[in-house]
Design a protein around this motif. Structure first.
Motif, PDB file in Angstrom:
ATOM      1  N   CYS B  62       0.687  -1.490  -0.262  1.00  0.00           N
ATOM      2  CA  CYS B  62       0.014   0.130   0.166  1.00  0.00           C
ATOM      3  C   CYS B  62       0.860   1.214   0.028  1.00  0.00           C
ATOM      4  N   ASN B  63       0.561   2.813  -0.372  1.00  0.00           N
ATOM      5  CA  ASN B  63       1.144   3.906  -0.088  1.00  0.00           C
ATOM      6  C   ASN B  63       1.823   3.626  -1.062  1.00  0.00           C
ATOM      7  N   GLY B  64       1.891   2.826  -1.954  1.00  0.00           N
ATOM      8  CA  GLY B  64       3.456   3.623  -3.098  1.00  0.00           C
ATOM      9  C   GLY B  64       4.304   2.320  -3.010  1.00  0.00           C
ATOM     10  N   GLY B  65       3.880   1.563  -1.437  1.00  0.00           N
ATOM     11  CA  GLY B  65       5.163   0.393  -1.627  1.00  0.00           C
ATOM     12  C   GLY B  65       5.637   0.885  -0.346  1.00  0.00           C
ATOM     13  N   ASP B  66       4.930   1.685   0.683  1.00  0.00           N
ATOM     14  CA  ASP B  66       5.415   2.280   1.974  1.00  0.00           C
ATOM     15  C   ASP B  66       5.147   1.716   3.014  1.00  0.00           C
ATOM     16  N   THR B  67       4.069   1.044   2.622  1.00  0.00           N
ATOM     17  CA  THR B  67       3.664   0.171   3.940  1.00  0.00           C
ATOM     18  C   THR B  67       3.172  -1.725   2.998  1.00  0.00           C
ATOM     19  N   VAL B  68       3.507  -3.090   3.673  1.00  0.00           N
ATOM     20  CA  VAL B  68       2.344  -3.691   3.500  1.00  0.00           C
ATOM     21  C   VAL B  68       1.220  -4.344   4.135  1.00  0.00           C
ATOM     22  N   GLN B  69       0.599  -4.593   3.748  1.00  0.00           N
ATOM     23  CA  GLN B  69      -0.423  -4.518   4.822  1.00  0.00           C
ATOM     24  C   GLN B  69      -0.924  -6.501   4.609  1.00  0.00           C
ATOM     25  N   CYS B  70      -1.538  -6.578   5.775  1.00  0.00           N
ATOM     26  CA  CYS B  70      -1.722  -8.199   6.057  1.00  0.00           C
ATOM     27  C   CYS B  70      -2.731  -8.437   5.125  1.00  0.00           C
ATOM     28  N   GLY B  71      -2.631  -9.327   4.227  1.00  0.00           N
ATOM     29  CA  GLY B  71      -3.542  -9.982   3.780  1.00  0.00           C
ATOM     30  C   GLY B  71      -5.299 -10.842   4.238  1.00  0.00           C
ATOM     31  N   TYR B  72      -4.696 -10.755   5.176  1.00  0.00           N
ATOM     32  CA  TYR B  72      -5.224 -11.522   6.528  1.00  0.00           C
ATOM     33  C   TYR B  72      -6.394 -10.761   7.605  1.00  0.00           C
ATOM     34  N   HIS B  73      -6.512  -9.677   7.924  1.00  0.00           N
ATOM     35  CA  HIS B  73      -6.548  -8.944   8.962  1.00  0.00           C
ATOM     36  C   HIS B  73      -6.969  -7.819   8.870  1.00  0.00           C
ATOM     37  N   GLY B  74      -5.901  -7.330   7.704  1.00  0.00           N
ATOM     38  CA  GLY B  74      -5.849  -5.948   7.826  1.00  0.00           C
ATOM     39  C   GLY B  74      -4.349  -4.541   8.219  1.00  0.00           C
TER      40      GLY B  74
END
Lengths: 353, 353, 353
Positions: B62-74
């Motif tokens: 997310c945010n152009g690569g600045d964060t990674v979002q867990c695909g399970y609960h966000g």
């Protein structure tokens, strides 16, 4: 692995066990063979001949199903585990020629296996899921999905349905569930219920397309009732904002998990709905539902188990979020039930004296 | 398995990590996810969400690569491992919602990961391999070859290049290397160099065909510099007898090994040369080079590991030959560095008193 | 796993080891490479170079088979395990550069390996199976069938041939064997013989179709002689009731089991008969015989091992039937031989004093 023993586990859906079939499955680390006797009643035996340890499931049914014959040297056993025929020598039956028999019952489309002593089997503990299993066949999508994770992870998955917003965003998630406040209750000593309701959001795609008008604000409800050890009844639906639930779309779903071992689980889903009750609508909906389970839930659960390895869940110090409230309650309740069994099995100091 | 921690390991070649990709790899038994932030800088986090232990690599950027979002609960995490977003409830971020972040650096075409505490990361320890990685693209053959053997066996393999005479006899071996006397030196506290030179032999096939005349006696040179923990720079070449090196054929090659676990290794080769610098020549040379690594080295190393099992190398009492001089020196140096780390981490008697 | 050591095990059928081949197999948990020297005699070495632990079987034969060259750095070893050539440096041969050599003998079509110290090898212990291995080629069906079960289970399988009535009912079983009374004897200190005879039954399909008339009552005989550790000679035949054996059909068969490990076995069958001695008849009979072994015995034995896991056979408390008499005797005899070896290897109190 310690399991709850004095309880029923789902062993199969009714039509996974047609007459004449020997169905071999492992439950709670124990190999079991299932079959129907001549009366059509399901039977379950330890899947290992006491003579030479061949799987009985590699043999064949005799006497219309009343006995199973070992395929190696021909001993026959009935559904109570008694040896009824020895083809060798004078045909005398050795006293020790007995296999463990499990209590099994068929109730409303499911075959249940009692994991404790057969004589302790308590039929009143079988959950009544007839509302799901008697639903219209054209509104029913069901299947079997064995998965490489513990049954606990499946329970966690269903009791924290906020995951739909991230794992199933194009079908079942709309973001509403994560933002809603969960209400957790305990309907009985062996169950936990968690409820999310929300108002004002557009329903998730799978519901929105089946409402009278699309893209409109709705009232939504999600209710999960877990019953020990690992079966879940889920009601999920949506209606246009302010309209009665009956005017909207509603679904009733079973998610049934039975441990094969610490790291593998038998899993069945049985999804029903009150709309689109035609063969065509069902055929269209099936791939979406099946893909949600097989291509989204299953890989995530297996990856989660893989990252956890064989470590105990609590030893990994999970960071808990509000959505975990139901799952944590269910884990504690199951643990309390297992602990109670363990202490009931241990004589107290007084008794030992 | 004990590894050297306060050091850099190659994590990837630069183009294995394009913007937008979540690259999951295990280094030193630890699952890691690599990605590029919005500025294009490589980031590395422990690949396990602290909430429910799902792999972060199964989520999305997310945010152009600045964060990674867990695909399970966000939950979302930035490249420092801090949780920056919680979609649940009031959005409060639990204090414990942190993942381990690794120091990573991109230098001359390679992405390096520091295996110790990020705050101790010492950029001056990154080896300068720019002579290889900046070589002409049409004289460059490179690839990734994960292999089921320890990184030590890869180091041994390269530091004893006499194996080319037997394992690669039709391409890189001529017999000259086995007969030559190796000279071993230690250019630095963290490196070992081994040099073989010979005069009078016909060059190995891969070199001979690129000399001005074929089948003629040559001067040959093979120089390997190992730098702790497990990267090797190799110069190999040949020139017609008595002619200057510049008149001959010369190659500069990187062999880069990073432990995945005690028995599995990430391996990259980056081979460059000073001749045949056209796309056509490169396309022709590629299968030969790749086959040497994938069809000759890899099977031998995996068979060797399989025969050794999980036993310690020295416990098997290897019979050492002259060609082992460099490899043994490197093994001892690496062990000394690991031991020094262990004793630095342990208070001495005096300090403990 | 404890094995009988001072005994011969079948290592291969003669034509599994043509000149020029390096045959890698594991016997009794030990990797071995087999090859023929220049004189054509089979040789067996530990399949691990003492230098860097590469499998010698990944190298090549030199000097017409008299030496094997390691494919990694070029050491050469002869069939006694002595290093005969070192290509490195001054070519000096390190004292420790020795590999373990096994005693091997080729006798009547089989290659035998002695599992104890080579100098103790006692050729008189090689069983004489020439009656089988010299039988007419057009009446011979033989093959190699590695199987995931212990060698003990193979011995049990053959010594209790009542299993043919249930596992091979359409080919080798007629029900007569289960009903017959087995007679068990001990022809020697290292062998057990079990014999079943019956009169009046129609012969099993595979025999019946080769008698002068079909569907008629017969005299039948089944004789199994097990020789320690795990080779079995079987005579099975049938003749029309009251006629001499010579007028009927008779078969002589070898079943040869050698442990690879506790749970894997090298297995060879060598079946010969006194009828249908033409290439056409042999081609027709082959699929039936091979399918009995590969599609019926092998899956049952592997399932049996799988159900037993790594548990000791007796610890599972098998319920024994009359048909087990021979197998139990053989298991006890083998155990006694292993125990005798163990106590011979241990100094007595007196000797130690």
């Amino acid at each position: 692995m310690s399991y709850l023993r004095n309880t029923w586990y789902v062993a199969a859906m009714h039509d996974e066990l047609p007459p004449g079939r020997l169905l071999a499955r492992i439950y709670l680390d124990e190999p079991v063979v299932l079959f129907r006797n001549a009366a059509g009643e399901p039977q379950a035996l330890a899947d290992r001949c006491p003579h030479r340890f061949a799987p009985l499931s590699a043999g064949k049914l005799c006497n219309g199903g009343d006995t199973v014959q070992c395929g190696y040297h021909g001993l026959q056993f009935d559904g109570k585990g008694a040896c009824t025929h020895n083809p060798q020598g004078d045909g005398g039956i050795p006293k020790a020629a007995v296999v463990k028999a499990y209590a099994v019952r068929e109730r409303h489309g499911l075959i249940w296996l009692w994991a404790g002593e057969a004589k302790e089997a308590d039929e009143s503990l079988i959950p009544d899921y007839s509302a799901v299993t008697s639903a219209h066949v054209d509104g029913t999508i069901r299947g079997y999905m064995p998965t490489a994770c513990s049954a606990e992870l499946f329970v966690d998955n269903i009791l924290d349905l906020t995951h739909v917003d991230f794992l199933h965003p194009t079908t079942l998630g709309s973001g509403a569930l994560s933002r809603a406040k969960a209400v957790v209750t305990e309907p009985s000593e062996r169950s936990v219920k968690i409820v999310w309701v929300s108002s004002g959001d557009v329903a998730p795609y799978a519901f929105d397309i089946n409402l009278r008008e699309q893209g409109r604000p709705t009232d939504q409800w999600t209710e999960v009732t877990w019953t020990a050890p690992s079966t879940m009844l889920i009601r999920v639906g949506a209606t246009l904002l302010g309209e009665p639930r009956e005017a909207g779309v509603d679904t009733l779903n079973l998610h049934l998990a039975t441990p094969e071992s610490a790291g593998r689980t038998h899993y069945w889903y049985w999804s029903t709905r009150n709309f689109g009750l035609t063969p065509e609508a069902n055929a269209q909906a099936t791939p979406m539902v099946v893909n949600v389970f097989k291509l989204e839930d299953k890989p995530m659960l297996e990856a989660q188990q893989q990252r956890m390895g064989t470590a105990d869940f609590w030893s990994l110090k999970p960071v808990l979020l509000p959505g975990d409230a139901g799952a944590v309650r269910a884990r504690r309740k199951l643990k309390a039930l297992i602990d109670a069994e363990a202490s009931a099995a241990t004589p107290t100091d007084g008794a030992a004296a």
